[in-house]
Scaffold this active site. Structure first.
Site, PDB file in Angstrom:
ATOM      1  N   TYR A 103      46.460  37.397  39.241  1.00  0.00           N
ATOM      2  CA  TYR A 103      47.890  37.273  39.009  1.00  0.00           C
ATOM      3  C   TYR A 103      48.293  38.504  38.192  1.00  0.00           C
ATOM      4  O   TYR A 103      48.519  38.433  36.985  1.00  0.00           O
ATOM      5  CB  TYR A 103      48.217  35.971  38.269  1.00  0.00           C
ATOM      6  CG  TYR A 103      47.943  34.751  39.123  1.00  0.00           C
ATOM      7  CD1 TYR A 103      48.957  34.177  39.885  1.00  0.00           C
ATOM      8  CD2 TYR A 103      46.668  34.201  39.199  1.00  0.00           C
ATOM      9  CE1 TYR A 103      48.706  33.071  40.700  1.00  0.00           C
ATOM     10  CE2 TYR A 103      46.406  33.105  40.010  1.00  0.00           C
ATOM     11  CZ  TYR A 103      47.424  32.546  40.748  1.00  0.00           C
ATOM     12  OH  TYR A 103      47.165  31.456  41.563  1.00  0.00           O
ATOM     13  N   ASN A 160      33.882  50.369  42.113  1.00  0.00           N
ATOM     14  CA  ASN A 160      34.506  49.064  41.859  1.00  0.00           C
ATOM     15  C   ASN A 160      35.609  48.713  42.860  1.00  0.00           C
ATOM     16  O   ASN A 160      36.742  48.411  42.466  1.00  0.00           O
ATOM     17  CB  ASN A 160      35.083  49.044  40.437  1.00  0.00           C
ATOM     18  CG  ASN A 160      34.241  48.225  39.472  1.00  0.00           C
ATOM     19  OD1 ASN A 160      33.326  47.526  39.889  1.00  0.00           O
ATOM     20  ND2 ASN A 160      34.542  48.323  38.198  1.00  0.00           N
ATOM     21  N   LYS A 220      23.932  50.224  42.345  1.00  0.00           N
ATOM     22  CA  LYS A 220      23.647  48.849  41.954  1.00  0.00           C
ATOM     23  C   LYS A 220      23.293  48.022  43.189  1.00  0.00           C
ATOM     24  O   LYS A 220      23.900  48.192  44.243  1.00  0.00           O
ATOM     25  CB  LYS A 220      24.868  48.247  41.252  1.00  0.00           C
ATOM     26  CG  LYS A 220      25.226  48.926  39.943  1.00  0.00           C
ATOM     27  CD  LYS A 220      26.524  48.388  39.363  1.00  0.00           C
ATOM     28  CE  LYS A 220      27.730  48.836  40.173  1.00  0.00           C
ATOM     29  NZ  LYS A 220      29.021  48.436  39.540  1.00  0.00           N
ATOM     30  N   GLY A 222      22.730  44.374  42.973  1.00  0.00           N
ATOM     31  CA  GLY A 222      22.775  42.967  42.587  1.00  0.00           C
ATOM     32  C   GLY A 222      21.553  42.550  41.793  1.00  0.00           C
ATOM     33  O   GLY A 222      21.031  43.320  40.978  1.00  0.00           O
ATOM     34  N   ALA A 250      29.080  41.995  35.346  1.00  0.00           N
ATOM     35  CA  ALA A 250      27.689  42.432  35.202  1.00  0.00           C
ATOM     36  C   ALA A 250      27.541  43.931  35.465  1.00  0.00           C
ATOM     37  O   ALA A 250      26.805  44.632  34.769  1.00  0.00           O
ATOM     38  CB  ALA A 250      26.790  41.639  36.143  1.00  0.00           C
ATOM     39  N   GLY A 251      28.247  44.426  36.482  1.00  0.00           N
ATOM     40  CA  GLY A 251      28.174  45.848  36.782  1.00  0.00           C
ATOM     41  C   GLY A 251      28.763  46.711  35.686  1.00  0.00           C
ATOM     42  O   GLY A 251      28.270  47.811  35.409  1.00  0.00           O
ATOM     43  N   ASP A 252      29.828  46.222  35.041  1.00  0.00           N
ATOM     44  CA  ASP A 252      30.416  46.958  33.920  1.00  0.00           C
ATOM     45  C   ASP A 252      29.455  47.007  32.740  1.00  0.00           C
ATOM     46  O   ASP A 252      29.363  48.032  32.051  1.00  0.00           O
ATOM     47  CB  ASP A 252      31.724  46.290  33.483  1.00  0.00           C
ATOM     48  CG  ASP A 252      32.737  46.184  34.599  1.00  0.00           C
ATOM     49  OD1 ASP A 252      32.719  47.038  35.503  1.00  0.00           O
ATOM     50  OD2 ASP A 252      33.558  45.246  34.559  1.00  0.00           O
TER      51      ASP A 252
END
Length: 308
Positions: A103, A160, A220, A222, A250-252
């Site tokens: 949102y 991203n 990455k 996973g 998690a990636g950040d």
């Protein structure tokens, strides 16, 4: 490090399943670049955030939270548009998967513009960082990233790609233009994004196609871990098996920890090993920033894993 992006308020479902049946939510401060910033700080380096939040309670919450984490929020502006929100739906319809429901259209963060980019601040940074999310949220935010990247050659970028924000074609066009115009020192991506950008999901082949745009590539993968590509070499750091609560952020966690450690002089390989730990701890709780570790916690984790 200087980061540019949108700070969001995350409302994370306390229980799993479709949101229509969820009655309780936890509130967290989030947003990719904000997550990077806090991870960067947890490993001992400073971070300045450039962005906008609403002149509302959520905006005040975001500023106070990030300031409390040590982020320099001097250049976060208050905007008359509302602070963006997103909800997290977990384990439905895919187990161990989290879905973000946004949102944020017309939000304060999307009003980020080139005029918000303070040239002296960006020029003086050891590293300037942003993500594909910021390129997606508005044309003015995209222009802000291009301006910031033009001011400093020490650049980091996480692809991203969020397909709820734009189409694959739009993502490929904007991200590849940024990388062509302003090659980066560190490119952080994953196999899903590389399929969109260069039509390749194999990490080794994808990195070959992307290497002209980056000095160092983190791919990455996973829960499997992540691969590092640099100067013709490849290094793989495996993941860990842990109880998963929420994979959002998690990636950040991985990227921010990695960038901070290499800035502090760690080898690329050791920085990635430690960054995998940060990402692992992140998925064990709800919230993107609360479980980000410092160096002692990472080393404690690794010592315990060595015993097993």
């Amino acid at each position: 490090m200087v980061t540019l992006g949108e700070i969001l308020i995350e409302l994370n479902a306390v229980t799993s399943g479709p949101l229509r049946h969820v009655n309780y939510f936890e509130k967290h401060v989030a947003g990719s670049e904000a997550n990077y910033c806090v991870a960067f700080i947890r490993l001992g380096n400073g971070c300045t955030y450039i962005g906008r939040v609403g002149r509302d309670e959520f905006g005040y919450n975001a500023i106070e939270w990030l300031r409390g984490k040590g982020v320099n929020v001097e250049h976060v502006k208050l905007d008359e548009n509302p602070t963006g929100l997103f909800f997290i739906q977990r384990n439905y319809p895919v187990p161990l998967h989290s879905e973000s429901i946004y949102y944020r259209k017309g939000s304060a963060g999307s009003k980020l513009s080139p005029e918000d980019v303070k040239e002296d601040v960006v020029r003086g940074a050891d590293l300037v960082h942003s993500t594909g999310i910021t390129l997606a949220i508005s044309n003015s935010a995209r222009d802000a990233v291009f301006k910031a990247f033009s001011l400093n050659e020490r650049r980091s970028f996480d692809t991203n790609i969020r397909l709820k924000l734009w189409t694959p074609e739009e993502a490929r066009s904007a991200i590849m233009k940024l990388l062509r115009d302003y090659p980066v020192k560190y490119l952080i991506t994953d196999v899903d994004d590389s399929r969109i950008l260069v039509g390749e999901t194999d990490p080794d082949r994808a990195s070959t196609l992307l290497k002209e745009y980056a000095e160092v590539i983190i791919m990455k993968q996973g829960p499997r871990g992540a691969s590092l590509y640099h100067d013709g070499g490849r290094y793989f750091s495996p993941g860990y098996s842990v109880p998963v609560e929420d994979v959002t952020g998690a990636g950040d966690a991985l990227g921010g920890t990695f960038l901070s450690l290499v800035t502090s002089g760690f080898s690329l390989e050791k920085a990635l090993d430690y960054a995998i730990v940060s990402s692992t701890l992140n998925v064990m709780i709800r919230g993107d920033q609360e479980n980000l570790p410092g160096l002692p916690e990472i080393e404690t984790f690794l010592r315990e894993m060595d015993k097993k």
